[in-house]
Design an enzyme around this catalytic site. Sequence first.
Site, PDB file in Angstrom:
ATOM      1  N   ASP A   1      -0.469   8.411  -0.908  1.00  0.00           N
ATOM      2  CA  ASP A   1      -0.105   7.713  -2.208  1.00  0.00           C
ATOM      3  C   ASP A   1      -1.485   7.501  -2.693  1.00  0.00           C
ATOM      4  OD1 ASP A   1       1.137   5.601  -3.820  1.00  0.00           O
ATOM      5  OD2 ASP A   1      -0.019   4.175  -2.591  1.00  0.00           O
ATOM      6  N   LEU A   2      -1.240   6.902  -4.100  1.00  0.00           N
ATOM      7  CA  LEU A   2      -2.456   6.631  -4.956  1.00  0.00           C
ATOM      8  C   LEU A   2      -3.099   5.303  -5.129  1.00  0.00           C
ATOM      9  CD1 LEU A   2      -4.770   7.834  -6.719  1.00  0.00           C
ATOM     10  CD2 LEU A   2      -3.079   7.674  -8.724  1.00  0.00           C
ATOM     11  N   ASP A   3      -2.003   4.558  -5.700  1.00  0.00           N
ATOM     12  CA  ASP A   3      -2.712   3.264  -6.125  1.00  0.00           C
ATOM     13  C   ASP A   3      -2.486   2.139  -4.889  1.00  0.00           C
ATOM     14  OD1 ASP A   3      -3.009   3.088  -9.109  1.00  0.00           O
ATOM     15  OD2 ASP A   3      -1.281   3.941  -8.938  1.00  0.00           O
TER      16      ASP A   3
ATOM     17  N   THR B   1       2.618  10.088  -5.902  1.00  0.00           N
ATOM     18  CA  THR B   1       2.446   8.656  -6.491  1.00  0.00           C
ATOM     19  C   THR B   1       3.453   8.449  -7.205  1.00  0.00           C
ATOM     20  OG1 THR B   1       0.985   7.398  -7.910  1.00  0.00           O
ATOM     21  CG2 THR B   1       1.044   9.712  -8.155  1.00  0.00           C
ATOM     22  N   SER B   2       3.686   7.137  -7.616  1.00  0.00           N
ATOM     23  CA  SER B   2       4.687   6.541  -8.698  1.00  0.00           C
ATOM     24  C   SER B   2       4.124   6.256 -10.021  1.00  0.00           C
ATOM     25  CB  SER B   2       5.128   5.243  -8.084  1.00  0.00           C
ATOM     26  OG  SER B   2       5.917   5.341  -6.968  1.00  0.00           O
TER      27      SER B   2
ATOM     28  N   ASP C   1       0.449   1.998   1.010  1.00  0.00           N
ATOM     29  CA  ASP C   1       0.235   0.488   1.241  1.00  0.00           C
ATOM     30  C   ASP C   1       1.473  -0.353   0.744  1.00  0.00           C
ATOM     31  OD1 ASP C   1      -0.740  -0.745  -2.063  1.00  0.00           O
ATOM     32  OD2 ASP C   1       0.012   1.475  -1.605  1.00  0.00           O
TER      33      ASP C   1
END
Length: 232
Positions: free
Chosen positions: A23-25, A121-122, A179
């Site tokens: 994931d990114l953020d 990622t979203s 997260d």
Amino acid sequence: MDLTAAELVGARLRRHGAGVLLDLDGTLVDSEPTNRAAFATYFARRGWDVPHETLMRFAGRRGTEVLAELDGPWAGEDPVTLADEIVACLDPEATPPVPVPGAADAVAAWRRAGVPISLVTSARHDWAVEALEMLGVADLGLAMVTAESVAVGKPDPEPFLRGADALGLDPADCLAFEDTPAGLAAALGAGVGLVVGVRTSHPDAVLREAGAHASVPDMTALVPAVSGEART
């Protein structure tokens, strides 16, 4: 440092055919203050009083999908237009996103060890590229699955299924780092073999309840989790 999580990650990564789905953020970049400021700016502009609990429902998800399904003062409005207007309120100079500790080092170490990585990622593609450049890992050959890549976003498993497919791997052979409960649900639904929660936006209890197999405070503990010569 959560040694149990680090040991689990190291053991999984040393297996032949292992890959990482990131994931990114909130996992690589802490952009939550930036995002919340954008929501606050837009909602204030519209005169909307939106509680914190409602804002948390957006975490880890595509804004268009949350706006379309969640009851709120935006009912009846076009979710795509709303999402675009909220994104236009992002002000990274006023509230800059910052790297999650250990994130860049972990990605670089895994790539040096030959571990394939897919970003899942979203977020939109342009922000994903900018974030990887900020981390200094944009040239390390990460595959990318962004908001534009999928028909349905997290918590649907499609993003992680596409992430594993981009690496030519079975999701069961991969590790995912997330997260948010929505992201964890997506990874688990895709059949990812080891799902690790990153405690930047939610505590361990929330991540465990959402199905995380282990959790870490940030990515620091995972930097030495695998070495090239240790993979079999």
